[in-house]
Design an enzyme around this catalytic site. Structure first.
Site, PDB file in Angstrom:
ATOM      1  N   HIS A 174       0.800  -1.232   0.000  1.00 28.38           N
ATOM      2  CA  HIS A 174       0.000   0.000   0.000  1.00 28.38           C
ATOM      3  C   HIS A 174       0.829   1.276   0.000  1.00 28.38           C
ATOM      4  O   HIS A 174       0.282   2.368  -0.084  1.00 28.38           O
ATOM      5  CB  HIS A 174      -1.027  -0.010   1.141  1.00 28.38           C
ATOM      6  CG  HIS A 174      -0.487   0.288   2.504  1.00 28.38           C
ATOM      7  ND1 HIS A 174      -0.686   1.501   3.121  1.00 28.38           N
ATOM      8  CD2 HIS A 174       0.207  -0.464   3.382  1.00 28.38           C
ATOM      9  CE1 HIS A 174      -0.138   1.489   4.328  1.00 28.38           C
ATOM     10  NE2 HIS A 174       0.410   0.303   4.509  1.00 28.38           N
ATOM     11  N   CYS A 200       1.055   5.610  12.387  1.00 31.08           N
ATOM     12  CA  CYS A 200       1.037   4.582  13.431  1.00 31.08           C
ATOM     13  C   CYS A 200       1.088   5.191  14.830  1.00 31.08           C
ATOM     14  O   CYS A 200       0.638   4.583  15.791  1.00 31.08           O
ATOM     15  CB  CYS A 200       2.212   3.629  13.240  1.00 31.08           C
ATOM     16  SG  CYS A 200       2.192   2.793  11.648  1.00 31.08           S
TER      17      CYS A 200
END
Length: 368
Positions: free
Chosen positions: A194, A312
């Site tokens: 991705h 993240c």
């Protein structure tokens, strides 16, 4: 919405979607089944494997995973499991998939060495020479940093690891399809779909011949007898199509990114750059303006998707460990934003987005 968060994820390429669609519709067979539908699905997986592995050249093997996080966990834990050496060497600016895995092993008695970086975000090679010794099991380092885009001297780190008999692991997630891969210097390399306009939920681990980390998951051993779990042929096909396209277009994409980089820097003017301007992937522009309230800025500029750092770590409330490692204060780190752009970004989008960001930042300063 203008999308400038290419380090978090990239738009799905139409070619990747087209490769996936037949396997999501009629070609839904289990690639590990022996019947005709299963064999057809397996054939699609192997075509995809060849496409993703092509840039690595002859030798070695590439095994699919659920993503780069799994690939890096597997590489690190798997290598530690197969040997008796106790030292683990990495850098202070790695992705959480590396840092958290190594910290977990450190809590179980392993000797962890965190190499510092300079203000430009490049690892201290003298510190690396001092740390990588005969007790070192592995060296793990990122090719292109996900927060500030700096390109690390993986060839030099790999040479040190090899001289010491240690295993070199490279997180190439942000570099695969963008910059030359340091294949000769590495024993294991993790990549992700991705980040190159492929689907989410799939990555891969490349292993040099003779390197065999212990399995992270146990079950059917579908991937080379080492990684268990039923593969998703559609995700594999999307990854394969995205990888083939990325390397076919690598020069075109790089030239486009360079033009956007120059345009964006010109429009930002006096904003400070975080990290090296030279040793860097120019699709990552991490900049700061002292006194800027980034949370407020992101709320004021809702029509532009950008970030304050790694997706993240978003929402943690802590300053970026990467920006801290290059010497920024907590206030400077909190006054930094990351703009990521690439293949599908237009010059008009850069102009509009940076205009909106600057206007909002100027309003903050005026009312400070």
């Amino acid at each position: 919405m203008i999308y400038l968060d290419y380090q978090a994820t990239t738009p799905l390429a139409p070619e990747a979607l087209a490769a996936m669609r037949p396997l999501l519709e009629d070609g839904f067979g289990n690639p590990h089944s022996p019947h005709r539908m299963g064999r057809a699905a397996k054939a699609a997986v192997e075509v995809a494997r060849d496409r993703v592995a092509a840039p690595f050249g002859p030798g070695g093997r590439l095994l699919f995973t659920s993503g780069a996080t799994e690939a890096l966990n597997w590489a690190i834990k798997g290598i530690v499991e197969t040997g008796s050496r106790r030292r683990l060497v990495t850098t202070a600016i790695e992705h959480a998939a590396v840092l958290d895995t190594i910290a977990w092993l450190g809590g179980r008695g392993h000797d962890v060495v965190m190499l510092p970086v300079d203000r430009s975000g490049i690892v201290d090679l003298d510190a690396a020479r001092a740390a990588i010794d005969g007790n070192t099991a592995l060296v793990a380092a990122m090719l292109v940093n996900n927060e500030i885009g700096t390109i690390q001297p993986i060839a030099e780190l790999g040479a040190m690891a090899r001289a010491a008999g240690a295993t070199m692991i490279c997180d190439a997630v942000q570099g695969y399809g963008r910059v030359p891969l340091p294949i000769e210097a590495c024993d294991l390399i993790a990549v992700s779909a991705h980040k190159i306009h492929g689907p989410k939920g799939i990555g891969a681990l490349w292993l040099r011949d003779g390197i065999e980390p212990a399995p992270l998951m146990h079950g059917g051993g579908q991937e080379g007898g080492l990684r268990s779990g039923t593969l998703a042929p559609a995700l594999c096909a999307g990854f394969g199509a995205a990888a083939m396209l990325a390397f076919e277009r690598i020069d075109t994409d790089e030239a486009h990114v360079e033009a956007l980089w120059e345009r964006a820097n010109g429009l930002l003017g006096d904003w400070g750059l975080n990290g090296s301007a030279e040793h860097r992937w120019h699709g990552n522009l991490n900049v700061r303006r002292d006194g800027l309230d980034v949370s407020r800025l992101m709320g004021d500029v809702r029509d532009v998707a950008f970030s304050a750092g790694s997706a993240c770590a978003s929402g943690s409330g802590r300053p970026s460990h990467v920006l801290k490692a290059i010497g920024l204060t907590a206030a400077q780190a909190r006054s930094s934003i990351r703009l990521g752009f690439g293949r599908y970004t237009t010059e008009q989008e850069i102009d509009t987005a940076i205009g909106l960001i600057r206007e909002a930042a100027d309003r903050q300063r005026a009312f400070a």
